[in-house]
Design an enzyme around this catalytic site. Structure first.
Site, PDB file in Angstrom:
ATOM      1  CG  HIS A 179     -21.803   2.430  46.956  1.00  0.00           C
ATOM      2  ND1 HIS A 179     -22.728   2.824  46.029  1.00  0.00           N
ATOM      3  CD2 HIS A 179     -20.843   3.390  46.937  1.00  0.00           C
ATOM      4  CE1 HIS A 179     -22.362   3.981  45.486  1.00  0.00           C
ATOM      5  NE2 HIS A 179     -21.218   4.341  46.013  1.00  0.00           N
ATOM      6  CD  GLU A 237     -14.007   4.756  38.045  1.00  0.00           C
ATOM      7  OE1 GLU A 237     -14.519   4.944  36.909  1.00  0.00           O
ATOM      8  OE2 GLU A 237     -14.229   5.507  39.013  1.00  0.00           O
TER       9      GLU A 237
END
Ligand SMILES: Cc1ncc(C[n+]2csc(CCOP(=O)(O)OP(=O)(O)O)c2C)c(N)n1
Ligand SMILES: [Mg+2]
Lengths: 331, 319
Positions: free
Chosen positions: B127, B57
């Protein structure tokens, strides 16, 4: 097609020597201006490492792009930036490369492919990879170079960038300036394996070169840049070099004992400037020195005579579309 | 046409890619279209523009920044909202700062898309974050569309914008569908939308909570006249529209899926208190301070703003 490096005049040994001297002289002048208090915040002097910037940029074309580091003046000058405007930037003047908004650690000139010095170690690596990707998407044969220090070898994002560049065979050259230290931390105690070994692990051709020898750097860089431009993917150079000054000008005010006077003296024996001067006809180096002195005197006059920015405009350019954020006080 | 939220994002990406060859998309599993917004893009636009990235990322975010600095208009899709914490450096310290630090030499036309932000029921602590306030605080243009047409229009404007923009598509808004009888079109950033007019209280609702606010407003209509105000863009915030709404109502409740301290709800209350007309102390409904959403469904829901809290707050500001 443009010949290599004509924007900075690095196409000849004389041009390269002149650039070495310009960077050295620029840094000496900047050190004076830090000492006098005219430059606030200090600088990370590039003195000692000039052969890396000059050797690498001599292998580039004007349209190629670079990302630089906190120790970036040498890269920025060697890629062709105007010394007077770089100096004005260090002094925080509106005539500076970044209109006084960036300072030493963020100097940039997008018109010359200089995508900025960067205050975060390793951050320029993936940005250069993105520039290389862009060039390929646009069908242009531009190369991107990422300069970084030995300290950046321990930034995960840089290692991720090696992988992306290698997987996608992007035209990017990673240039590690191993000056032996990340601030006070010796590379020998920080980098497991080797710098070149890290690049090689991703399948990136990696070479170690004498970073005090402009011509050696230039020839290694030319080979890697030519390969990258021809679609052969990324390259990696570890330039063994040394900074003669402290990590940052603040270091002059401290008594740090992380390296010895003998070590510094030994490396000064390898000063890149006399080595480059030795390649020139008699008397030429002295002439070039004089012309650099004149240029820097003019640069100093220009920079010190330039306007300070208006505090009312402190938030100019925060957004590219001119959006004005709210003020910090409504009173 | 029945338009789903995810299909709207997909249409926005498709139209932007078709219109401007500089637009490209980076992200994980986007070739397969796993999250929905990138479905079929690879077939249509090819791997040169729809780039499936390795799980790096930080590098691919900065790489997209490098591409944005050199003529491209990249969109990054993030698979999980919490991945934004990995790239805070790249987005806030690099992308957001380039324009000012370079003295305006460059913009960074980068769009970050987070499909499925906030709780997704059963995905637990790492999450389920909803960190839009963090980006608004840092000064990145921040968008949280509540409806499919807003999702389409705001994503189009985000991609066209010369600055970095982050678009949060709340997981709880993804099931929303809308009947669309007009041409989809870009919607300017920074413009609020009043979903329902009212005269007693302004409810500022962010993202999926707009739908909760509308349901509660409807339910309480015999008792309280509620105006439902959707800022749509959290930074820049449409303060003039809020001031105008409060001129009408004079009472304010904010419902915001941020953590309480330093969340956008706090900013709305502070600004209203400093600068706008209020006839009663305002209220906000948020996640608790420093929330970590627990796994068990009852616990996950217990920490998110809910309709009961909104009913109580509305009645409280009317007292
Ligand atoms: C990611 C990050 N960590 C720490 C710092 C603080 N810092 C600035 S320069 C530096 C040392 C960098 O060493 P190296 O990469 O070898 O470059 P050199 O200073 O030797 O040119 C450190 C620790 C920083 N700017 N960025
Ligand atoms: Mg070093």
């Amino acid at each position: 097609m443009t010949s290599p490096a004509d924007s900075a005049g690095l196409g000849s040994p004389a041009g390269r020597y002149r650039m070495l001297r310009l960077i050295r002289g620029f840094e000496e002048l900047a050190l004076d201006l830090v000492r006098s208090g005219a430059i606030t915040g200090g600088i990370h002097p590039y003195i000692g490492q000039e052969a890396v910037a000059v050797g690498v940029c001599a292998a580039l074309r004007p349209q190629d792009r670079i990302t630089s580091t906190h120790r970036g003046h040498g890269h920025v000058l060697a890629k062709g930036a105007a010394p007077d405007r770089l100096l004005a930037e260090l002094l925080g003047r509106t005539s500076g490369l970044n209109q006084g908004r960036g300072g030493s650690m963020h100097a940039a000139d997008f018109s010359l492919g200089i995508l900025g010095a960067n205050g975060i170690v390793g951050a320029g690596g993936p940005i250069a990879v993105g520039a290389a990707w862009s060039a390929r998407q646009a069908g242009e044969d531009r190369v991107a170079v990422a300069f970084f220090g030995d300290g950046a070898l321990n930034q995960g994002v840089l290692l991720e960038s090696f992988n992306l560049a290698a997987m996608w065979q992007l035209p990017v050259l990673f240039v590690c300036e191993n000056n032996g230290y990340a601030t006070t931390l010796p590379a020998a105690t920080a980098v497991a394996g080797s710098a070149t070994g890290r690049a090689a692990a991703f399948g990136i051709p990696a070479a170690e070169v004498d970073g005090m020898d402009t011509e050696a750097v230039r020839s290694a860089a030319t080979e890697a840049v030519t390969r990258a431009r021809g679609g052969g993917g990324p390259g990696f150079l570890e330039c063994r070099t040394y900074r003669f000054e402290g990590h940052h000008t603040m270091e002059r005010l401290m008594k740090l004992h992380y390296r010895t006077a003998e070590e510094i003296a030994d490396w000064r024996e390898h000063d890149p400037l006399p080595r480059a001067a030795a390649l020139l006809p008699d008397g030429l180096a002295a002439k070039l020195d004089a012309s650099v002195r004149e240029q820097l005197a003019a640069a100093e006059q220009f920079a010190l005579g330039s306007e300070h920015p208006d505090p009312e405009r402190a938030l100019d350019h925060l957004y590219a579309d001119g959006l004005r954020p709210r003020a910090g006080s409504t009173a | 046409m029945r338009l789903s939220y995810t299909k709207a994002l997909n249409r926005a990406l498709t139209d932007a890619l078709a219109e401007d060859p500089a637009v490209c998309v980076f992200g994980e599993d986007i070739g397969a279209g796993m999250a929905g917004p990138t479905l079929n893009l690879l077939d249509r636009f090819g791997p040169g523009r729809i780039v499936d990235t390795p799980l790096s990322e930080q590098a691919f975010t900065s790489m997209a920044i490098g591409a944005a600095l050199t003529g491209r208009r990249p969109v990054i899709e993030f698979q999980i909202p919490s991945l934004l914490f990995l790239v805070f450096e790249q987005l806030v310290n690099q992308a957001h700062k380039f324009s000012l630090m370079t003295g305006g030499q460059t913009g960074v036309p980068l769009t970050c898309l987070v499909p499925g932000s906030g709780s997704r029921d059963g995905w637990a602590g790492q999450h389920s974050d909803h960190p839009y306030s963090l980006f608004a605080h840092a000064g990145m243009k921040t968008v949280v569309p509540a409806t499919p047409t807003d999702a389409y229009g705001l994503l189009r404007s985000a991609i066209a914008d010369p600055d970095p923009v982050i678009v949060f598509a709340p997981a709880a808004a993804l099931p929303v569908r809308e009947t669309v009888t007009w041409e989809l079109a870009p919607i300017p950033l920074g413009c609020a939308r009043i979903h329902r007019e009212g005269t007693d209280v302004t409810v500022v609702a962010v993202g999926h909570l707009v739908h909760d606010a509308l349901a509660v407003a409807e339910e309480l209509a015999p008792e309280i006249s509620v105006e439902v105000f959707d800022p749509r863009t959290l930074h820049p915030f449409d303060w003039p529209a809020l001031a105008a709404s409060l001129e009408r109502t004079g009472r304010l409740v904010v419902i915001d899926d941020s953590n309480r301290s330093c969340g956008i709800g706090a900013e709305v209350l502070a600004t209203a208190a400093e600068e706008m007309r209020l006839v009663a102390p305002p209220r906000r409904i948020t996640r608790p301070d420093g929330t970590v959403l627990p796994f068990a469904p009852q616990l996950d829901r217990a920490l998110q703003p809910h309709r009961d809290q909104l009913r109580r707050a509305l009645r409280a500001v009317m007292k």
